[in-house]
Design a protein around this motif. Structure first.
Motif, PDB file in Angstrom:
ATOM      1  N   HIS A 268       6.237  -9.315  -4.936  1.00  0.00           N
ATOM      2  CA  HIS A 268       6.746  -8.815  -6.216  1.00  0.00           C
ATOM      3  C   HIS A 268       5.702  -8.957  -7.315  1.00  0.00           C
ATOM      4  N   SER A 269       5.071 -10.119  -7.375  1.00  0.00           N
ATOM      5  CA  SER A 269       4.158 -10.424  -8.469  1.00  0.00           C
ATOM      6  C   SER A 269       2.816  -9.724  -8.295  1.00  0.00           C
ATOM      7  N   ALA A 270       2.323  -9.130  -9.383  1.00  0.00           N
ATOM      8  CA  ALA A 270       1.036  -8.431  -9.332  1.00  0.00           C
ATOM      9  C   ALA A 270      -0.097  -9.390  -8.966  1.00  0.00           C
ATOM     10  N   LYS A 271      -0.014 -10.625  -9.431  1.00  0.00           N
ATOM     11  CA  LYS A 271      -1.094 -11.581  -9.149  1.00  0.00           C
ATOM     12  C   LYS A 271      -1.209 -11.863  -7.657  1.00  0.00           C
ATOM     13  N   ASP A 272      -0.115 -11.688  -6.918  1.00  0.00           N
ATOM     14  CA  ASP A 272      -0.144 -11.900  -5.464  1.00  0.00           C
ATOM     15  C   ASP A 272      -0.678 -10.687  -4.722  1.00  0.00           C
ATOM     16  N   ARG A 273      -0.914  -9.602  -5.457  1.00  0.00           N
ATOM     17  CA  ARG A 273      -1.460  -8.387  -4.844  1.00  0.00           C
ATOM     18  C   ARG A 273      -2.906  -8.136  -5.270  1.00  0.00           C
ATOM     19  N   GLN A 274      -3.567  -9.184  -5.697  1.00  0.00           N
ATOM     20  CA  GLN A 274      -4.980  -9.058  -6.059  1.00  0.00           C
ATOM     21  C   GLN A 274      -5.830  -8.917  -4.799  1.00  0.00           C
ATOM     22  N   VAL A 275      -6.837  -8.051  -4.890  1.00  0.00           N
ATOM     23  CA  VAL A 275      -7.781  -7.864  -3.782  1.00  0.00           C
ATOM     24  C   VAL A 275      -9.196  -7.929  -4.342  1.00  0.00           C
ATOM     25  N   THR A 276     -10.138  -8.124  -3.461  1.00  0.00           N
ATOM     26  CA  THR A 276     -11.545  -8.159  -3.856  1.00  0.00           C
ATOM     27  C   THR A 276     -12.227  -6.854  -3.461  1.00  0.00           C
ATOM     28  N   ALA A 277     -13.355  -6.608  -4.086  1.00  0.00           N
ATOM     29  CA  ALA A 277     -14.135  -5.421  -3.738  1.00  0.00           C
ATOM     30  C   ALA A 277     -14.540  -5.464  -2.278  1.00  0.00           C
ATOM     31  N   GLU A 278     -14.799  -6.676  -1.773  1.00  0.00           N
ATOM     32  CA  GLU A 278     -15.204  -6.845  -0.373  1.00  0.00           C
ATOM     33  C   GLU A 278     -14.067  -6.462   0.578  1.00  0.00           C
ATOM     34  N   GLN A 279     -12.834  -6.786   0.194  1.00  0.00           N
ATOM     35  CA  GLN A 279     -11.694  -6.422   1.039  1.00  0.00           C
ATOM     36  C   GLN A 279     -11.531  -4.906   1.119  1.00  0.00           C
ATOM     37  N   VAL A 280     -11.751  -4.233   0.006  1.00  0.00           N
ATOM     38  CA  VAL A 280     -11.647  -2.770   0.009  1.00  0.00           C
ATOM     39  C   VAL A 280     -12.778  -2.164   0.835  1.00  0.00           C
ATOM     40  N   LEU A 281     -13.958  -2.729   0.712  1.00  0.00           N
ATOM     41  CA  LEU A 281     -15.087  -2.257   1.521  1.00  0.00           C
ATOM     42  C   LEU A 281     -14.776  -2.398   3.011  1.00  0.00           C
ATOM     43  N   ALA A 282     -14.143  -3.508   3.359  1.00  0.00           N
ATOM     44  CA  ALA A 282     -13.801  -3.730   4.770  1.00  0.00           C
ATOM     45  C   ALA A 282     -12.734  -2.744   5.237  1.00  0.00           C
ATOM     46  N   ALA A 283     -11.858  -2.336   4.335  1.00  0.00           N
ATOM     47  CA  ALA A 283     -10.771  -1.419   4.696  1.00  0.00           C
ATOM     48  C   ALA A 283     -11.246   0.020   4.852  1.00  0.00           C
ATOM     49  N   GLN A 284     -12.379   0.379   4.216  1.00  0.00           N
ATOM     50  CA  GLN A 284     -12.950   1.726   4.325  1.00  0.00           C
ATOM     51  C   GLN A 284     -11.935   2.847   4.067  1.00  0.00           C
ATOM     52  N   PRO A 285     -11.345   2.863   2.885  1.00  0.00           N
ATOM     53  CA  PRO A 285     -10.322   3.880   2.599  1.00  0.00           C
ATOM     54  C   PRO A 285     -10.881   5.299   2.574  1.00  0.00           C
ATOM     55  N   ASP A 286     -10.080   6.227   3.078  1.00  0.00           N
ATOM     56  CA  ASP A 286     -10.420   7.646   3.016  1.00  0.00           C
ATOM     57  C   ASP A 286     -10.110   8.229   1.640  1.00  0.00           C
ATOM     58  N   ILE A 287      -9.129   7.627   0.966  1.00  0.00           N
ATOM     59  CA  ILE A 287      -8.690   8.104  -0.346  1.00  0.00           C
ATOM     60  C   ILE A 287      -8.504   6.889  -1.252  1.00  0.00           C
ATOM     61  N   ILE A 288      -8.913   7.028  -2.504  1.00  0.00           N
ATOM     62  CA  ILE A 288      -8.651   6.003  -3.515  1.00  0.00           C
ATOM     63  C   ILE A 288      -7.789   6.638  -4.597  1.00  0.00           C
ATOM     64  N   ILE A 289      -6.674   5.999  -4.906  1.00  0.00           N
ATOM     65  CA  ILE A 289      -5.783   6.474  -5.961  1.00  0.00           C
ATOM     66  C   ILE A 289      -5.666   5.385  -7.012  1.00  0.00           C
ATOM     67  N   GLY A 290      -5.955   5.740  -8.247  1.00  0.00           N
ATOM     68  CA  GLY A 290      -5.833   4.792  -9.342  1.00  0.00           C
ATOM     69  C   GLY A 290      -4.619   5.102 -10.198  1.00  0.00           C
ATOM     70  N   SER A 291      -3.886   4.064 -10.520  1.00  0.00           N
ATOM     71  CA  SER A 291      -2.774   4.189 -11.460  1.00  0.00           C
ATOM     72  C   SER A 291      -2.799   2.925 -12.294  1.00  0.00           C
ATOM     73  N   TRP A 292      -3.710   2.911 -13.253  1.00  0.00           N
ATOM     74  CA  TRP A 292      -3.949   1.690 -14.048  1.00  0.00           C
ATOM     75  C   TRP A 292      -2.883   1.593 -15.130  1.00  0.00           C
ATOM     76  N   CYS A 293      -1.864   0.893 -14.822  1.00  0.00           N
ATOM     77  CA  CYS A 293      -0.657   0.749 -15.639  1.00  0.00           C
ATOM     78  C   CYS A 293      -0.921   0.813 -17.148  1.00  0.00           C
ATOM     79  N   GLY A 294      -0.787   2.027 -17.702  1.00  0.00           N
ATOM     80  CA  GLY A 294      -0.908   2.174 -19.138  1.00  0.00           C
ATOM     81  C   GLY A 294      -2.274   2.583 -19.664  1.00  0.00           C
ATOM     82  N   LYS A 295      -3.286   2.681 -18.791  1.00  0.00           N
ATOM     83  CA  LYS A 295      -4.590   3.177 -19.257  1.00  0.00           C
ATOM     84  C   LYS A 295      -5.170   4.155 -18.246  1.00  0.00           C
TER      85      LYS A 295
END
Length: 268
Positions: free
Chosen positions: A179-206
């Motif tokens: 539930h908590s956003a702080k528990d869903r924090q990730v690092t740049a290294e984790q994203v690099l390891a995941a190798q996403p095909d698509i990146i979607i940004g929804s920066w809450c309010g900006k």
């Protein structure tokens, strides 16, 4: 005396949208200043609160017979209103099913159950159609959904479920359950390891800044960056767990994933 509440205060946008869709908007006597849907509500209804802050006296002055709140973040507001004698219902929906249940409950609370069931059936049909279309694809893109950039936070549960329904695979499904956003924090290294095909940004309010994302250390090697699949879905369309999820949010995800599928077909 009416059986159903006649003076409703909505402290988040989701229940405002539901009441308008049910044709019960005349019951609303106050809304949050963060209400976005429908746009006409901002013109028609007095704004009496923020999201995590509220003027209790201002709310009480409206003489509400029902106040609708959302999540633990409004727990203190709800407690103050309860102590003041208000009838309060706090929703805490975190999944697509829970969001649909919220719509049904709002319908029950105002005596519009039949209309709420029709609305929910329409949303279930949209989900079923999206899943049917996605079932025809042999490959599913991995998707990194970023809710915030500093620190980086990945998708909340309902966003991850929408990604799956639209035909994608969320990069961090195990984190989306928190539930908590702080528990869903990730690092740049984790994203690099995941190798996403698509990146979607929804920066809450900006506004999402794909050029800024591309310059993160090492991210030039990600398939999403190499093939130009960085997209924004505005937070009002996908980060508010209400009707917009099944219309705006789902439709935009489908368009994004279809674009990726078309690109894949052209290089096979």
């Amino acid at each position: 005396m009416s059986r159903w509440p006649q003076r409703i205060v909505c402290l988040t946008t989701e229940t405002v949208e539901v009441l308008y869709l049910l044709g019960e908007q005349d019951r609303i006597v106050g809304i949050s200043g963060f209400t976005t849907r429908p746009a006409i509500a901002r013109k028609e209804k007095p704004k009496i609160s923020g999201f995590t802050s509220a003027n209790i006296d201002k709310i009480l002055a409206l003489n509400p017979d029902l106040v609708l709140c959302f999540s633990n973040l409004q727990a203190d507001i709800a407690a103050s209103l309860i102590k003041a004698g208000c009838q309060v219902h706090v929703f805490n929906q975190r999944s697509l099913d829970e969001t649909l249940q919220m719509i049904l409950t709002v319908g029950d609370l105002v005596g519009a159950s039949d209309k709420a069931h029709v609305l929910v059936a329409q949303y279930r049909a949209l989900l079923d159609a999206a899943r049917h279309q996605a079932s025809r694809w042999s490959h599913k893109p991995s998707i990194y959904f970023e809710e915030w950039d500093e620190p980086m936070m990945c998708s909340i549960r309902w966003a991850a479920e929408l990604i799956e329904a639209a035909g994608g695979q969320d990069c961090f499904p195990e984190l989306s359950q928190f539930h908590s956003a702080k528990d869903r924090q990730v690092t740049a290294e984790q994203v690099l390891a995941a190798q996403p095909d698509i990146i979607i940004g929804s920066w809450c309010g900006k506004k999402f800044q794909p050029e800024k994302v591309k310059t993160r250390a090492g991210w030039h090697s990600l398939p999403a960056v190499q093939h130009g699949h960085l997209y924004e879905i505005k937070s009002v369309d996908i980060l508010q767990p209400g009707p917009a999820l099944f219309t705006e949010g789902l439709a935009q995800l489908q368009t994004i994933i279809q674009r990726w599928q078309q690109q894949q077909e052209s290089v096979r």
